[in-house]
Design a protein around this motif. Structure first.
Motif, PDB file in Angstrom:
ATOM      1  N   ALA A  29     -43.871  28.663 -43.473  1.00  0.00           N
ATOM      2  CA  ALA A  29     -43.049  29.061 -42.333  1.00  0.00           C
ATOM      3  C   ALA A  29     -43.846  29.897 -41.334  1.00  0.00           C
ATOM      4  N   ASP A  30     -43.269  30.034 -40.173  1.00  0.00           N
ATOM      5  CA  ASP A  30     -43.840  30.852 -39.103  1.00  0.00           C
ATOM      6  C   ASP A  30     -42.733  31.802 -38.632  1.00  0.00           C
ATOM      7  N   TYR A  31     -42.783  33.030 -39.142  1.00  0.00           N
ATOM      8  CA  TYR A  31     -41.697  33.983 -38.872  1.00  0.00           C
ATOM      9  C   TYR A  31     -41.597  34.362 -37.400  1.00  0.00           C
ATOM     10  N   ALA A  32     -42.705  34.463 -36.700  1.00  0.00           N
ATOM     11  CA  ALA A  32     -42.645  34.837 -35.285  1.00  0.00           C
ATOM     12  C   ALA A  32     -41.979  33.750 -34.450  1.00  0.00           C
ATOM     13  N   ALA A  33     -42.044  32.517 -34.922  1.00  0.00           N
ATOM     14  CA  ALA A  33     -41.486  31.396 -34.168  1.00  0.00           C
ATOM     15  C   ALA A  33     -40.036  31.086 -34.553  1.00  0.00           C
ATOM     16  N   MET A  34     -39.509  31.764 -35.558  1.00  0.00           N
ATOM     17  CA  MET A  34     -38.110  31.536 -35.931  1.00  0.00           C
ATOM     18  C   MET A  34     -37.210  31.950 -34.780  1.00  0.00           C
ATOM     19  N   PHE A  35     -36.125  31.210 -34.606  1.00  0.00           N
ATOM     20  CA  PHE A  35     -35.165  31.584 -33.574  1.00  0.00           C
ATOM     21  C   PHE A  35     -33.761  31.237 -34.019  1.00  0.00           C
ATOM     22  N   TRP A  36     -32.816  31.925 -33.406  1.00  0.00           N
ATOM     23  CA  TRP A  36     -31.425  31.758 -33.799  1.00  0.00           C
ATOM     24  C   TRP A  36     -30.512  32.039 -32.618  1.00  0.00           C
ATOM     25  N   TYR A  37     -29.289  31.610 -32.800  1.00  0.00           N
ATOM     26  CA  TYR A  37     -28.218  31.854 -31.834  1.00  0.00           C
ATOM     27  C   TYR A  37     -26.978  32.183 -32.646  1.00  0.00           C
ATOM     28  N   TRP A  86     -36.477  23.630 -40.481  1.00  0.00           N
ATOM     29  CA  TRP A  86     -35.206  23.718 -41.201  1.00  0.00           C
ATOM     30  C   TRP A  86     -34.213  24.259 -40.188  1.00  0.00           C
ATOM     31  N   CYS A  87     -33.014  23.745 -40.200  1.00  0.00           N
ATOM     32  CA  CYS A  87     -31.969  24.211 -39.290  1.00  0.00           C
ATOM     33  C   CYS A  87     -30.719  24.518 -40.104  1.00  0.00           C
ATOM     34  N   TYR A  88     -30.245  25.729 -39.966  1.00  0.00           N
ATOM     35  CA  TYR A  88     -29.030  26.162 -40.659  1.00  0.00           C
ATOM     36  C   TYR A  88     -27.919  26.274 -39.625  1.00  0.00           C
ATOM     37  N   ALA A  89     -27.029  25.292 -39.609  1.00  0.00           N
ATOM     38  CA  ALA A  89     -25.987  25.275 -38.585  1.00  0.00           C
ATOM     39  C   ALA A  89     -24.607  24.907 -39.123  1.00  0.00           C
ATOM     40  N   THR A  90     -24.526  24.333 -40.306  1.00  0.00           N
ATOM     41  CA  THR A  90     -23.212  24.019 -40.857  1.00  0.00           C
ATOM     42  C   THR A  90     -22.629  25.275 -41.496  1.00  0.00           C
ATOM     43  N   ASP A  91     -21.341  25.273 -41.717  1.00  0.00           N
ATOM     44  CA  ASP A  91     -20.713  26.428 -42.373  1.00  0.00           C
ATOM     45  C   ASP A  91     -21.410  26.736 -43.696  1.00  0.00           C
ATOM     46  N   GLU A  92     -21.656  25.689 -44.467  1.00  0.00           N
ATOM     47  CA  GLU A  92     -22.266  25.870 -45.787  1.00  0.00           C
ATOM     48  C   GLU A  92     -23.679  26.422 -45.699  1.00  0.00           C
ATOM     49  N   ASP A 140     -20.557  28.961 -34.103  1.00  0.00           N
ATOM     50  CA  ASP A 140     -21.537  28.445 -33.149  1.00  0.00           C
ATOM     51  C   ASP A 140     -22.979  28.809 -33.516  1.00  0.00           C
ATOM     52  N   ALA A 141     -23.141  29.558 -34.581  1.00  0.00           N
ATOM     53  CA  ALA A 141     -24.472  30.061 -34.940  1.00  0.00           C
ATOM     54  C   ALA A 141     -25.356  28.969 -35.534  1.00  0.00           C
ATOM     55  N   TRP A 142     -26.653  29.156 -35.287  1.00  0.00           N
ATOM     56  CA  TRP A 142     -27.656  28.316 -35.946  1.00  0.00           C
ATOM     57  C   TRP A 142     -28.937  29.105 -36.063  1.00  0.00           C
ATOM     58  N   PHE A 143     -29.777  28.688 -37.008  1.00  0.00           N
ATOM     59  CA  PHE A 143     -31.049  29.367 -37.263  1.00  0.00           C
ATOM     60  C   PHE A 143     -32.090  28.290 -37.512  1.00  0.00           C
ATOM     61  N   THR A 144     -33.235  28.419 -36.863  1.00  0.00           N
ATOM     62  CA  THR A 144     -34.305  27.447 -37.015  1.00  0.00           C
ATOM     63  C   THR A 144     -35.541  28.109 -37.614  1.00  0.00           C
ATOM     64  N   VAL A 145     -36.080  27.458 -38.640  1.00  0.00           N
ATOM     65  CA  VAL A 145     -37.299  27.906 -39.305  1.00  0.00           C
ATOM     66  C   VAL A 145     -38.367  26.832 -39.103  1.00  0.00           C
ATOM     67  N   PRO A 146     -39.342  27.085 -38.223  1.00  0.00           N
ATOM     68  CA  PRO A 146     -40.427  26.110 -38.062  1.00  0.00           C
ATOM     69  C   PRO A 146     -41.498  26.279 -39.138  1.00  0.00           C
TER      70      PRO A 146
END
Length: 154
Positions: A29-37, A86-92, A140-146
């Protein structure tokens, strides 16, 4: 590799023990490049804290952007680079990812290191944990891990 003080040495050892027709593969992973909403300020503090603690332990939190270079330095005859997310966007998945970090920031070596090193107070860690929970409950939240990825031949 992000947790190692000498990832090139680790890759050299992987190359050494790999069969001549084998493959060494790595994703980091690249922690500096992670982003979320949505942007949650205490999560930004979490990101800064995690990167600081990782570097303090001689790790590299942004290993994803470095794996290709490290593999080349390790002497592989062939290095194929790629990336994935990796994208975390579903409720689960939001509840799992948010819950994981809400717990990690309070109950693991991360918390102990942050407190012992004076990087955060218990209250600040609890605020970060609560921010993760708040984020995970937003539909509406999501999190992306490049990630950076490599496939290497000895």
């Amino acid at each position: 590799l992000q947790h190692l003080s000498d990832p090139v040495a680790a890759l050299k050892e992987m190359r050494r023990v790999c069969k001549t027709d084998g493959i060494v593969a790595c994703r980091d992973a690249d922690y500096a490049a992670m982003f979320w909403y949505p942007r949650v300020p205490k999560m930004e503090e979490w990101q800064t804290l995690y990167r600081t603690l990782s570097k303090e332990k001689n790790g590299e939190p942004d290993a994803g952007r470095m794996v290709f270079s490290w593999a080349r330095k390790a002497g592989f005859s062939s290095v194929e680079a790629s990336s994935d997310t990796w994208c975390y966007a579903t409720d689960e998945t939001r509840k799992w990812w948010g819950g994981l970090w809400a717990d990690r920031i309070l109950k693991t070596a991360i918390a102990r290191q942050a407190l012992a090193g004076g990087h955060a107070t218990q209250t600040e860690l609890e605020e970060m944990s609560n921010a993760w929970k708040e984020w995970s409950e937003d539909p509406d939240a999501w999190f992306t891990v490049p990630h950076g990825e490599i496939m290497c031949r000895p």
